[in-house]
Write an enzyme that holds these catalytic residues in place. Sequence first.
Site, short mmCIF file in Angstrom:
data_model
loop_
_atom_site.label_atom_id
_atom_site.label_comp_id
_atom_site.label_asym_id
_atom_site.label_seq_id
_atom_site.Cartn_x
_atom_site.Cartn_y
_atom_site.Cartn_z
N LEU A 164 0.82 -1.21 0.00
CA LEU A 164 0.00 0.00 0.00
C LEU A 164 0.86 1.26 0.00
CD1 LEU A 164 -3.04 -0.86 2.30
CD2 LEU A 164 -2.84 -1.03 -0.19
N ASP A 220 7.70 -4.25 -21.39
CA ASP A 220 8.46 -4.16 -22.64
C ASP A 220 9.59 -3.15 -22.55
OD1 ASP A 220 6.92 -1.85 -22.58
OD2 ASP A 220 6.03 -2.13 -24.56
N GLU A 221 9.60 -2.31 -21.53
CA GLU A 221 10.64 -1.29 -21.43
C GLU A 221 12.03 -1.87 -21.19
OE1 GLU A 221 9.79 2.41 -19.49
OE2 GLU A 221 7.64 2.00 -19.46
N TYR A 225 13.91 2.81 -13.90
CA TYR A 225 12.78 1.88 -13.80
C TYR A 225 13.01 0.64 -14.66
CZ TYR A 225 8.41 -0.28 -15.25
OH TYR A 225 7.45 -1.20 -15.58
N LYS A 247 13.58 -3.37 -13.60
CA LYS A 247 12.74 -4.48 -14.04
C LYS A 247 13.55 -5.51 -14.82
CE LYS A 247 8.95 -5.16 -13.73
NZ LYS A 247 8.20 -5.95 -12.70
N PRO A 268 -0.27 18.13 -20.47
CA PRO A 268 1.14 18.20 -20.84
C PRO A 268 1.56 17.07 -21.77
CG PRO A 268 0.90 17.36 -18.62
CD PRO A 268 -0.47 17.73 -19.07
N TYR A 300 4.96 15.57 -23.70
CA TYR A 300 6.41 15.64 -23.76
C TYR A 300 6.89 15.88 -25.19
CZ TYR A 300 7.03 13.65 -19.03
OH TYR A 300 7.03 13.43 -17.68
N GLY A 346 16.28 10.63 -21.43
CA GLY A 346 16.31 9.23 -21.85
C GLY A 346 14.98 8.69 -22.31
#
Length: 356
Positions: free
Chosen positions: A34, A134-135, A159, A163, A214, A216, A293
């Site tokens: 949490l 998939d990143e 991140y 992963k 917003p 990018y 990046g």
Amino acid sequence: MTILVTGGAGFIGSNFVIDWLESKDEPVINLDKLTYAGNLENLAGLQDDPRYAFVRGDIGDRPFIEILLQKHKPRALIHFAAESHVDRSIHGPDDFIQTNIVGTFNLLEAVRAYFSAMDEAGKSSFRFLHVSTDEVYGSLEVGAPAFSETHPYEPNSPYSASKASSDHLVRAYHHTYGLPVLTTNCSNNYGPYQFPEKLIPLMIVNALAGKSLPIYGDGMQIRDWLYVSDHCAAIRRVLDAGCLGETYNIGGWNEKPNREIVHAIIGLLDELRPRSDGISYGEQIATVADRPGHDRRYAIDASKIERELGWRPAETFVTGIRKTVLWYLEHPEWVGNVQSGAYRDWLEKNYAQRDK
């Protein structure tokens, strides 16, 4: 027979728990720490369901996990728990290292001890399903072949690097210790209960609040969009029939640039909840500096899971995005409840300092 789900109060995890209990009678133990994105309100409809139990805890607390496994004796563990927002990983990578790498390691160690003590029948039926992204594959040039399960790992953010590390740990525990693992790498999910820091719910919530939308850079970053219920169905299918040690890429076959996503949302809001002044929500679009990046394109080749397990998404982007926008319009209380002071502070930190 019981399954244990980590991170089951988050966006994908809570959708999975709900979908699981709608399609199966097998009980679910939901383990979640949490943090800011874990929201038990997502699962309020299950509070009186005898097949569902929530346990608050940390995947990094190995002794606690060991006790939990011995108490409930699950026949499968589906591992969703993760820090998952790229921008947050750029501002503060520590939590991503601790949860996604160290937490997964401690979870694997607890599961390894649990698995080792099983009899042969238990071992043959047990599964550890690791949900990834998939990143981990990095970025694709426009026109390049989509990510397959054998694409090299080239993570470009804290991140995705965290992963990728967890994926490697899961693979190693299969090959070194014989742990019966399955890994899925999914594309960008969207749908109900998504915390409004991600693109689609952020655009919906900001538009309705009269705030800027917003985008990018040039907004031409391409992603493959997967409706969350399709993802849940794919995970169930991999759990039921996936080959041990294998990876399955899960995608929506819906490659679209971010700018097109935003305009699709604007079009639906103009139709379903028009502004009182009659002006399009498109007037609220604001271009902000690109993030460091920022991967240019992700694309999933989901042919393996279709060929071997017979899964294919049921939703197109047109049907899925309409369902999503309608859900947010119909659940303003949920949106209001997740917009805590901490969440507003985060949006201010992330966007206010970017050049318009």
